[in-house]
Design a protein around this motif. Sequence first.
Motif, short mmCIF file in Angstrom:
data_model
loop_
_atom_site.label_atom_id
_atom_site.label_comp_id
_atom_site.label_asym_id
_atom_site.label_seq_id
_atom_site.Cartn_x
_atom_site.Cartn_y
_atom_site.Cartn_z
N LYS A 104 0.81 -1.21 0.00
CA LYS A 104 0.00 0.00 0.00
C LYS A 104 0.86 1.28 0.00
CE LYS A 104 -3.92 -2.20 2.30
NZ LYS A 104 -4.82 -2.21 3.49
N PHE A 105 2.15 1.11 -0.17
CA PHE A 105 3.05 2.27 -0.26
C PHE A 105 3.94 2.08 -1.49
CE2 PHE A 105 5.10 -0.96 2.30
CZ PHE A 105 6.40 -1.00 1.80
N ASP A 106 4.63 3.13 -1.84
CA ASP A 106 5.49 3.09 -3.03
C ASP A 106 6.81 2.40 -2.65
OD1 ASP A 106 6.47 3.49 -5.55
OD2 ASP A 106 6.66 5.68 -5.40
N GLU A 107 6.91 1.15 -3.03
CA GLU A 107 8.07 0.36 -2.63
C GLU A 107 9.37 0.86 -3.29
OE1 GLU A 107 7.49 -3.96 -2.68
OE2 GLU A 107 5.36 -3.62 -2.99
N THR A 108 10.47 0.67 -2.57
CA THR A 108 11.78 1.03 -3.09
C THR A 108 12.36 -0.14 -3.89
OG1 THR A 108 12.26 2.52 -1.24
CG2 THR A 108 14.15 1.65 -2.44
N GLY A 126 16.98 10.54 -9.72
CA GLY A 126 16.73 10.68 -8.29
C GLY A 126 16.39 9.37 -7.62
N THR A 127 16.19 9.43 -6.31
CA THR A 127 15.89 8.23 -5.53
C THR A 127 14.39 8.06 -5.25
OG1 THR A 127 16.14 9.40 -3.43
CG2 THR A 127 18.12 8.37 -4.35
N GLY A 128 13.64 9.16 -5.40
CA GLY A 128 12.22 9.06 -5.10
C GLY A 128 11.89 9.24 -3.63
N ARG A 129 12.91 9.51 -2.83
CA ARG A 129 12.65 9.69 -1.40
C ARG A 129 13.13 11.07 -0.96
NH1 ARG A 129 17.56 8.06 1.71
NH2 ARG A 129 16.22 7.89 3.54
N GLY A 156 19.21 15.84 -4.56
CA GLY A 156 18.84 15.52 -5.94
C GLY A 156 19.03 14.09 -6.35
N GLY A 157 19.56 13.23 -5.48
CA GLY A 157 19.68 11.83 -5.85
C GLY A 157 21.07 11.24 -5.74
N ALA A 158 21.97 11.91 -5.00
CA ALA A 158 23.29 11.34 -4.79
C ALA A 158 23.18 10.17 -3.81
CB ALA A 158 24.25 12.39 -4.25
N GLY A 204 15.55 3.79 -6.67
CA GLY A 204 14.32 4.36 -7.20
C GLY A 204 13.10 3.75 -6.55
N LYS A 205 11.94 4.08 -7.08
CA LYS A 205 10.68 3.58 -6.56
C LYS A 205 9.94 2.77 -7.63
CE LYS A 205 10.76 5.65 -2.48
NZ LYS A 205 10.68 4.92 -1.19
N VAL A 206 9.07 1.89 -7.18
CA VAL A 206 8.28 1.07 -8.10
C VAL A 206 7.47 1.95 -9.05
CG1 VAL A 206 6.28 -0.49 -8.21
CG2 VAL A 206 8.16 -0.99 -6.64
N SER A 207 7.07 3.12 -8.58
CA SER A 207 6.26 4.02 -9.39
C SER A 207 7.05 4.66 -10.54
CB SER A 207 5.66 5.13 -8.52
OG SER A 207 6.69 5.90 -7.92
N PHE A 208 8.38 4.59 -10.48
CA PHE A 208 9.19 5.15 -11.56
C PHE A 208 8.91 4.41 -12.87
CE2 PHE A 208 13.17 7.13 -9.36
CZ PHE A 208 12.35 7.79 -8.47
N ALA A 209 9.04 5.11 -13.98
CA ALA A 209 8.95 4.46 -15.28
C ALA A 209 10.10 3.46 -15.40
CB ALA A 209 9.04 5.50 -16.40
N SER A 210 9.87 2.36 -16.11
CA SER A 210 10.90 1.33 -16.26
C SER A 210 12.19 1.90 -16.84
CB SER A 210 10.37 0.20 -17.16
OG SER A 210 9.28 -0.45 -16.55
N ASP A 211 12.07 2.79 -17.82
CA ASP A 211 13.26 3.39 -18.43
C ASP A 211 14.07 4.19 -17.42
OD1 ASP A 211 12.58 2.28 -20.83
OD2 ASP A 211 11.84 4.13 -21.75
N ALA A 212 13.37 4.86 -16.50
CA ALA A 212 14.06 5.66 -15.48
C ALA A 212 14.82 4.75 -14.52
CB ALA A 212 13.05 6.51 -14.71
N LEU A 213 14.23 3.61 -14.18
CA LEU A 213 14.90 2.66 -13.30
C LEU A 213 16.12 2.05 -13.99
CD1 LEU A 213 11.79 0.90 -11.71
CD2 LEU A 213 13.46 2.34 -10.52
N VAL A 214 15.98 1.75 -15.27
CA VAL A 214 17.11 1.22 -16.04
C VAL A 214 18.26 2.22 -16.03
CG1 VAL A 214 17.93 0.62 -18.35
CG2 VAL A 214 15.78 -0.33 -17.52
N GLU A 215 17.95 3.49 -16.26
CA GLU A 215 18.99 4.53 -16.27
C GLU A 215 19.68 4.64 -14.92
OE1 GLU A 215 17.31 8.20 -17.49
OE2 GLU A 215 17.01 7.60 -19.57
#
Length: 231
Positions: free
Chosen positions: A37-41, A68-71, A158-160, A176-187
């Motif tokens: 129920k939360f945005d998983e890391t 970024g990390t999403g957090r 910013g995501g360091a 990143g977070k599960v909610s990130f686009a797949s391409d963003a997670l790949v990057e």
Amino acid sequence: MAKIAKRVAKTREGIDRNKLYPLADAIGLLKERATAKFDETIELAINLGVDPRHADQMVRGVCQLPNGTGRTVRVAVFARGTKADEAKAAGADIVGAEDLVDIVQGGTIDFDRCIATPDMMPLVGRLGKVLGPRGLMPNPKVGTVSQDVAGAVKAAKGGAVEFRVEKAGIVHAGVGKVSFASDALVENIRAFLDAVQKAKPTGAKGTYLQRVSISSTMGPGVKVDPSSVTA
């Protein structure tokens, strides 16, 4: 043998634990199974061919994730005068000198990253036993001891992501977070792996990058084909 919870068993369905998946496919499997129920890391684990007990095989560094990390990262800065003002203007959550030392020594550590100007290190050094075990001790090698406190604060916000190999030769990081686009997670994952490869120590022998796997906070681990990460 301990019973596996139904939820855990369900998340493992369809995943071959002995297979090496292409990175994009592995991310897809995790996103499909993220039902919390939360945005998983999304957590990345890299097994390296090093023995950190030897000084010439220590792996440590920092990576600026492109997406970024999403957090939300709370940053504390040890600085005085104009440098303290610069840190506050850059968005630091806590700024101080002796007063901040007293707060930390009192057991209050309400921050995720710690930055210090070089002149503050004799003072911050008193906190080694408190900050060190938490991975919060400022270090010039990862940019957290710097005269450019504004830049360091912005990088942290910013995501360091700092990394340091554990005793078993493993590097862990949230990428990143599960909610990130797949391409963003790949990057993000490729950027992190690139940083780890650039931090390869002189004493490393044999295969440096041995195994790569990803998981979500509440999900299963998925083994990743290293060649798909470095592509």
